[in-house]
Motif scaffolding. Sequence first.
Motif, PDB file in Angstrom:
ATOM      1  N   ALA A 164       0.784  -1.159   0.017  1.00  0.00           N
ATOM      2  CA  ALA A 164      -0.066   0.055   0.164  1.00  0.00           C
ATOM      3  C   ALA A 164       0.943   1.247  -0.018  1.00  0.00           C
ATOM      4  O   ALA A 164       0.428   2.175  -0.787  1.00  0.00           O
ATOM      5  N   ARG A 165       1.992   1.330   0.784  1.00  0.00           N
ATOM      6  CA  ARG A 165       2.874   2.286   0.758  1.00  0.00           C
ATOM      7  C   ARG A 165       3.778   2.752  -0.402  1.00  0.00           C
ATOM      8  O   ARG A 165       3.901   3.750  -0.839  1.00  0.00           O
ATOM      9  N   GLN A 166       4.190   1.489  -0.920  1.00  0.00           N
ATOM     10  CA  GLN A 166       5.069   1.760  -2.029  1.00  0.00           C
ATOM     11  C   GLN A 166       4.228   1.424  -3.512  1.00  0.00           C
ATOM     12  O   GLN A 166       4.911   1.539  -4.426  1.00  0.00           O
ATOM     13  N   LYS A 167       3.118   1.373  -3.235  1.00  0.00           N
ATOM     14  CA  LYS A 167       1.997   0.943  -4.577  1.00  0.00           C
ATOM     15  C   LYS A 167       2.636  -0.041  -5.300  1.00  0.00           C
ATOM     16  O   LYS A 167       2.721   0.007  -6.738  1.00  0.00           O
ATOM     17  N   HIS A 168       3.062  -1.079  -4.735  1.00  0.00           N
ATOM     18  CA  HIS A 168       3.507  -2.305  -5.587  1.00  0.00           C
ATOM     19  C   HIS A 168       2.578  -3.541  -5.771  1.00  0.00           C
ATOM     20  O   HIS A 168       1.685  -3.535  -4.733  1.00  0.00           O
ATOM     21  N   PRO A 169       2.470  -4.337  -6.855  1.00  0.00           N
ATOM     22  CA  PRO A 169       1.455  -5.308  -6.600  1.00  0.00           C
ATOM     23  C   PRO A 169       1.981  -6.421  -5.818  1.00  0.00           C
ATOM     24  O   PRO A 169       2.979  -6.630  -5.507  1.00  0.00           O
ATOM     25  N   LEU A 170       0.624  -6.780  -5.395  1.00  0.00           N
ATOM     26  CA  LEU A 170       0.809  -8.060  -4.121  1.00  0.00           C
ATOM     27  C   LEU A 170      -0.197  -9.214  -4.461  1.00  0.00           C
ATOM     28  O   LEU A 170      -1.504  -8.774  -4.570  1.00  0.00           O
ATOM     29  N   CYS A 171       0.057 -10.513  -4.611  1.00  0.00           N
ATOM     30  CA  CYS A 171      -0.761 -11.347  -4.903  1.00  0.00           C
ATOM     31  C   CYS A 171      -0.703 -12.632  -3.971  1.00  0.00           C
ATOM     32  O   CYS A 171       0.468 -12.640  -3.335  1.00  0.00           O
ATOM     33  N   LEU A 172      -1.820 -13.096  -3.689  1.00  0.00           N
ATOM     34  CA  LEU A 172      -1.854 -14.298  -2.632  1.00  0.00           C
ATOM     35  C   LEU A 172      -2.375 -15.453  -3.257  1.00  0.00           C
ATOM     36  O   LEU A 172      -3.467 -15.432  -3.878  1.00  0.00           O
ATOM     37  N   LEU A 173      -1.714 -16.487  -3.089  1.00  0.00           N
ATOM     38  CA  LEU A 173      -2.112 -17.724  -3.743  1.00  0.00           C
ATOM     39  C   LEU A 173      -2.628 -18.686  -2.368  1.00  0.00           C
ATOM     40  O   LEU A 173      -2.002 -18.843  -1.506  1.00  0.00           O
ATOM     41  N   LEU A 174      -3.725 -19.615  -2.608  1.00  0.00           N
ATOM     42  CA  LEU A 174      -4.318 -20.408  -1.439  1.00  0.00           C
ATOM     43  C   LEU A 174      -4.448 -21.678  -2.286  1.00  0.00           C
ATOM     44  O   LEU A 174      -5.068 -21.827  -3.237  1.00  0.00           O
ATOM     45  N   LEU A 175      -3.656 -22.619  -1.938  1.00  0.00           N
ATOM     46  CA  LEU A 175      -3.516 -24.063  -2.682  1.00  0.00           C
ATOM     47  C   LEU A 175      -4.309 -25.143  -1.771  1.00  0.00           C
ATOM     48  O   LEU A 175      -3.907 -25.326  -0.496  1.00  0.00           O
ATOM     49  N   ASP A 176      -4.957 -26.071  -2.288  1.00  0.00           N
ATOM     50  CA  ASP A 176      -5.473 -27.303  -1.698  1.00  0.00           C
ATOM     51  C   ASP A 176      -5.372 -28.543  -2.486  1.00  0.00           C
ATOM     52  O   ASP A 176      -5.860 -28.504  -3.564  1.00  0.00           O
ATOM     53  N   LEU A 177      -4.900 -29.461  -1.805  1.00  0.00           N
ATOM     54  CA  LEU A 177      -4.700 -30.849  -2.524  1.00  0.00           C
ATOM     55  C   LEU A 177      -5.927 -31.405  -2.867  1.00  0.00           C
ATOM     56  O   LEU A 177      -6.913 -31.370  -2.080  1.00  0.00           O
ATOM     57  N   ASP A 178      -6.227 -31.697  -4.188  1.00  0.00           N
ATOM     58  CA  ASP A 178      -7.736 -32.387  -4.308  1.00  0.00           C
ATOM     59  C   ASP A 178      -7.768 -33.684  -3.938  1.00  0.00           C
ATOM     60  O   ASP A 178      -6.789 -34.641  -3.977  1.00  0.00           O
ATOM     61  N   ASN A 179      -8.743 -34.133  -3.377  1.00  0.00           N
ATOM     62  CA  ASN A 179      -9.041 -35.565  -2.801  1.00  0.00           C
ATOM     63  C   ASN A 179      -8.214 -36.193  -1.939  1.00  0.00           C
ATOM     64  O   ASN A 179      -7.712 -37.295  -1.778  1.00  0.00           O
ATOM     65  N   PHE A 180      -7.371 -35.210  -1.353  1.00  0.00           N
ATOM     66  CA  PHE A 180      -6.357 -35.681  -0.334  1.00  0.00           C
ATOM     67  C   PHE A 180      -6.878 -36.605   0.740  1.00  0.00           C
ATOM     68  O   PHE A 180      -6.250 -37.705   1.328  1.00  0.00           O
ATOM     69  N   LYS A 181      -8.096 -36.066   1.476  1.00  0.00           N
ATOM     70  CA  LYS A 181      -8.691 -36.837   2.492  1.00  0.00           C
ATOM     71  C   LYS A 181      -8.808 -38.287   2.019  1.00  0.00           C
ATOM     72  O   LYS A 181      -8.663 -39.398   2.794  1.00  0.00           O
ATOM     73  N   GLN A 182      -9.354 -38.497   1.089  1.00  0.00           N
ATOM     74  CA  GLN A 182      -9.561 -40.152   0.472  1.00  0.00           C
ATOM     75  C   GLN A 182      -8.117 -40.594   0.336  1.00  0.00           C
ATOM     76  O   GLN A 182      -8.200 -41.829   0.662  1.00  0.00           O
ATOM     77  N   PHE A 183      -7.185 -40.028  -0.164  1.00  0.00           N
ATOM     78  CA  PHE A 183      -5.925 -40.743  -0.229  1.00  0.00           C
ATOM     79  C   PHE A 183      -5.234 -40.863   1.265  1.00  0.00           C
ATOM     80  O   PHE A 183      -4.923 -42.106   1.299  1.00  0.00           O
ATOM     81  N   ASN A 184      -5.452 -40.124   2.255  1.00  0.00           N
ATOM     82  CA  ASN A 184      -4.956 -40.291   3.507  1.00  0.00           C
ATOM     83  C   ASN A 184      -5.878 -41.531   4.099  1.00  0.00           C
ATOM     84  O   ASN A 184      -5.128 -42.277   4.887  1.00  0.00           O
ATOM     85  N   ASP A 185      -7.219 -41.586   3.877  1.00  0.00           N
ATOM     86  CA  ASP A 185      -7.751 -42.750   4.320  1.00  0.00           C
ATOM     87  C   ASP A 185      -7.452 -43.972   3.857  1.00  0.00           C
ATOM     88  O   ASP A 185      -7.461 -45.063   4.511  1.00  0.00           O
ATOM     89  N   SER A 186      -7.130 -44.064   2.619  1.00  0.00           N
ATOM     90  CA  SER A 186      -6.865 -45.294   1.751  1.00  0.00           C
ATOM     91  C   SER A 186      -5.398 -45.583   2.173  1.00  0.00           C
ATOM     92  O   SER A 186      -5.057 -47.047   2.230  1.00  0.00           O
ATOM     93  N   GLN A 187      -4.399 -44.677   1.908  1.00  0.00           N
ATOM     94  CA  GLN A 187      -3.105 -45.062   2.096  1.00  0.00           C
ATOM     95  C   GLN A 187      -2.505 -44.857   3.493  1.00  0.00           C
ATOM     96  O   GLN A 187      -1.391 -45.230   3.687  1.00  0.00           O
ATOM     97  N   GLY A 188      -3.203 -44.056   4.392  1.00  0.00           N
ATOM     98  CA  GLY A 188      -2.543 -44.020   5.767  1.00  0.00           C
ATOM     99  C   GLY A 188      -1.925 -42.601   5.808  1.00  0.00           C
ATOM    100  O   GLY A 188      -1.518 -42.169   4.855  1.00  0.00           O
TER     101      GLY A 188
END
Length: 452
Positions: free
Chosen positions: A314-338
């Motif tokens: 905000a002070r320097q008027k520079h661009p700033l981006c935020l990524l939020l990443l989530d693994l798809d179907n990870f719960k099923q993988f955890n339940d099946s593979q441990g």
Amino acid sequence: MKPANSPERKLLIVDDDPDLLELIKTKLEAENYSCEAAPNVETALALVRERQFDLVISDLRLPGIDGFTFIEVLKAKYPALGIIVITGMAEIESAVKAMRAGADDYLTKPFNLDHMVISIERTLEKQRLIIENRDYQQFLEQRVREATQEQRKVFHELRKTKEYLENLIESCVDAIISFDLNGKIRFCNRSTENLLGRPVAEVLGQHICTFCSGGRPAAERLIKTIHLQQKVRNCEIELLSVSSNQITTASVSASLLQDVEDSDLAIIAIFKDITEQKKLQTELQELSIKDNLTSLFNQRHFYRVLEKEMIRAARQKHPLCLLLLDLDNFKQFNDSQGHLAGDRILEQVGSIINECTREYVDHAFRYGGDEFTIILSETTIRQATEVAERIQRSLKQAFSGALSLSIGLAQFRAGLELENFINSADKAMYNAKRAGGNQIALAGVRRRSVHK
């Protein structure tokens, strides 16, 4: 030396939730701690007055007297007592206020009991080091003071006292240096050679600034401080070892005294090498902001960094981006593979994110579970999209297409609140999820990944 979790270690747990009290007490007693419980501040203070505790674990929200006042009262009456606070309040201000009030560490609900045990061990060790260092410094100062007084009072015992003092000083593992108010070194013990990298003969007569990494200004500040206060304790200074050209951090405890022979003022100082201790503190600080599994930064550190980057953008008027990443179907993988297999996947994903981001510029975090966040400083939406696509390609290549990521992308705008900024990336990520996964969705716009 007794281990930190020996039966003699007595803990007091303060919380108005009886179930939580019993849960914590059972866990800690299983770790060989002696525990007492109190449902409120009044009971806790009565127990502290009657018995000697090594550490108090207290909720911040308590009936009657609030937790912050309780901490201040304990620290005022029992400065050596370790304190860990438990809070359900996730605001950073609450944690900072608790630490300023005297708390040594804090845990936020819900917490892992094993993490509590680690925090207790760390706090008890810290308290032990503080007490040990205080006693050690007091011992040295007392012995030097007694020896000096003995010289003035009993002349016929001068030789015996002098020999005793010399043996004491020479056997000391810390450097003991005496210099006048102009900085000229008059005396030093053999341990000085290890600290400064020069023989005693070459140290005597030199100005103390010769061995200060900050040169004469640093030496003059030290001398001025000692002269004004007459006694200083645990003042840090950086010294330069002449032989190795390496910088050493030393803790200085010094006193202003009257020279017996010529009545001039002089300074006697004990320089304790704390380089390894500082390194340990740095490592502990690193551990406190890192996720143990992925070695990415943790969620607690994420909020601190994002707030700073938003202010800077905000002070320097520079661009700033935020990524939020989530693994798809990870719960099923955890339940099946441990869970162990799941943990290995999360480790690999953390490595991929590190490899696909800029070191010392971008900031990657494990947000929780199978969610990750990346703060992209001075990065446009197009550049952030390229980063997200690069991560997706690397993930596809590493797992032969068996795993995918849903990614939400948000760009910072002036006046946007921190919570809203995170929520916009979070909503975008869920849009990507609802679109079938393996997507990159821009906040307010949905975009199909070219890698699906």
